[in-house]
Write a protein that holds these residues in place. Structure first.
Motif, PDB file in Angstrom:
ATOM      1  N   UNK A   1      54.956  59.874  44.728  1.00  0.00           N
ATOM      2  CA  UNK A   1      55.226  61.301  44.563  1.00  0.00           C
ATOM      3  C   UNK A   1      55.231  61.719  43.095  1.00  0.00           C
ATOM      4  N   UNK A   2      54.794  60.818  42.199  1.00  0.00           N
ATOM      5  CA  UNK A   2      54.905  61.075  40.776  1.00  0.00           C
ATOM      6  C   UNK A   2      53.546  61.314  40.124  1.00  0.00           C
TER       7      UNK A   2
ATOM      8  N   UNK B   1      59.937  62.156  37.788  1.00  0.00           N
ATOM      9  CA  UNK B   1      59.962  60.810  37.236  1.00  0.00           C
ATOM     10  C   UNK B   1      61.357  60.403  36.793  1.00  0.00           C
ATOM     11  N   UNK B   2      62.097  61.346  36.210  1.00  0.00           N
ATOM     12  CA  UNK B   2      63.467  61.057  35.804  1.00  0.00           C
ATOM     13  C   UNK B   2      64.359  60.822  37.022  1.00  0.00           C
ATOM     14  N   UNK B   3      64.149  61.593  38.076  1.00  0.00           N
ATOM     15  CA  UNK B   3      64.926  61.388  39.303  1.00  0.00           C
ATOM     16  C   UNK B   3      64.687  59.993  39.878  1.00  0.00           C
TER      17      UNK B   3
ATOM     18  N   UNK C   1      61.991  60.360  45.322  1.00  0.00           N
ATOM     19  CA  UNK C   1      63.284  60.317  44.640  1.00  0.00           C
ATOM     20  C   UNK C   1      64.345  61.033  45.471  1.00  0.00           C
ATOM     21  N   UNK C   2      65.499  60.417  45.631  1.00  0.00           N
ATOM     22  CA  UNK C   2      66.545  60.997  46.468  1.00  0.00           C
ATOM     23  C   UNK C   2      67.922  60.917  45.809  1.00  0.00           C
ATOM     24  N   UNK C   3      68.038  61.499  44.591  1.00  0.00           N
ATOM     25  CA  UNK C   3      69.366  61.483  43.965  1.00  0.00           C
ATOM     26  C   UNK C   3      70.369  62.280  44.793  1.00  0.00           C
TER      27      UNK C   3
ATOM     28  N   UNK D   1      61.164  48.222  46.592  1.00  0.00           N
ATOM     29  CA  UNK D   1      60.654  49.545  46.242  1.00  0.00           C
ATOM     30  C   UNK D   1      59.525  49.922  47.187  1.00  0.00           C
ATOM     31  N   UNK D   2      59.713  51.014  47.911  1.00  0.00           N
ATOM     32  CA  UNK D   2      58.730  51.448  48.908  1.00  0.00           C
ATOM     33  C   UNK D   2      57.929  52.623  48.346  1.00  0.00           C
ATOM     34  N   UNK D   3      56.751  52.334  47.814  1.00  0.00           N
ATOM     35  CA  UNK D   3      55.877  53.357  47.228  1.00  0.00           C
ATOM     36  C   UNK D   3      56.624  54.216  46.213  1.00  0.00           C
ATOM     37  N   UNK D   4      57.275  53.628  45.219  1.00  0.00           N
ATOM     38  CA  UNK D   4      58.158  54.408  44.344  1.00  0.00           C
ATOM     39  C   UNK D   4      57.448  55.404  43.449  1.00  0.00           C
ATOM     40  N   UNK D   5      56.122  55.302  43.346  1.00  0.00           N
ATOM     41  CA  UNK D   5      55.387  56.193  42.443  1.00  0.00           C
ATOM     42  C   UNK D   5      54.492  57.182  43.179  1.00  0.00           C
TER      43      UNK D   5
END
Length: 267
Positions: A185-186, A159-161, A103-105, A179-183
């Motif tokens: 880090x979760x 997860x929210x980020x 996540x990179x907000x 989506x590149x491995x979006x989960x």
């Protein structure tokens, strides 16, 4: 700049034909051919170094940002070759959004994470509040953050980020979301919430997801592409082994290498 009107089959959003990707003189991905179907989730699976993420980045020209990277072959979006000289890669990314592994907000408020992305991509409407709310609702985040929109996006859980980053991608109103491995880090609960979100989003968007998690691919994707890599003098060379609907690929694969990978014999 073309408007990317669909001149191909209404069921096909993106097509890769004989795609090779080089980093310098090294052929990193060789000879990929596949069609990405509209309003479906397509999963790219395979061992590390097989070219999944490299191929994903070809679809919105992010490889252009890598020194010495070169893409050969044809990649078309709604019948338009994305690599023609007249095509602006910034506009390509406006139509084909990206969500990254971690996540990179932005270090901005939750509201401004969405509003800034929209403004940078040309939104000039007066209804920014509606746009922000709609994006957060689509990302299943609105109810959790509607009373703290001025809070920093970095204050949210992981997860929210990630859902905020998905909302940010949605805010520019793309047709495709990569989506590149979006989960990766979760935690498991956040992962399941993202997976449910993807299933809800495919009615409006075409989604391609790179994942190492075969269970995730089997849960959320309509079609799956299995990539593998062969050793060369210059390192690993990725290639597409097999591509079909997900149920067939996992239960009745054609290639022995696919069978070995999905049953855990290697990888």
């Amino acid at each position: 700049m073309p408007k990317f009107q669909n001149t191909e089959s209404k069921n096909i959003e993106l097509t890769a034909e004989n795609v090779n990707v080089y980093y310098g003189s090294t052929l990193a991905v060789k000879g990929v051919n596949l069609d990405i179907h509209s309003h479906e989730i397509t999963a790219f699976i395979g061992p590390s170094g097989c070219g999944k993420s490299t191929m994903l980045r070809c679809f919105n020209r992010l490889n252009d940002l890598i020194p010495d990277a070169k893409v050969e072959g044809n990649i078309t979006f709604r019948g338009q070759n994305l690599y023609e000289k007249k095509v602006d890669p910034v506009q390509v990314r406006r139509h084909i959004g990206m969500v990254f592994q971690k996540p990179n907000p932005f270090a901005k408020s939750i509201y401004d994470n969405i509003a800034f992305a929209a403004r940078v991509n040309g939104f000039r409407g007066k209804d920014m509040d509606d746009l922000v709310e709609n994006a957060l609702r689509q990302a299943a985040l609105w109810d959790e953050v509607k009373d703290k929109l001025k809070s920093n996006g970095l204050s949210l859980s992981g997860g929210q980020q990630q859902r905020l980053c998905i909302a940010r991608a949605i805010a520019i109103q793309p047709e495709v979301i990569l989506m590149d491995e979006p989960c990766s880090a979760l935690d498991p609960i956040s992962t399941l919430s993202i997976e449910q979100l993807l299933l809800n989003l495919k009615d409006k968007y075409t989604i391609i997801i790179v994942t190492h998690n075969m269970q995730q691919a089997s849960r959320v994707s309509d079609r799956t592409a299995f990539f593998n890599a062969r050793a060369t003098e210059k390192g690993k060379q990725g290639y597409l082994v097999e591509y079909s609907d997900t149920k067939t690929l996992f239960q009745s694969p054609v290639e022995e290498a696919t069978q070995q990978y999905v049953t855990g014999a290697f990888g």
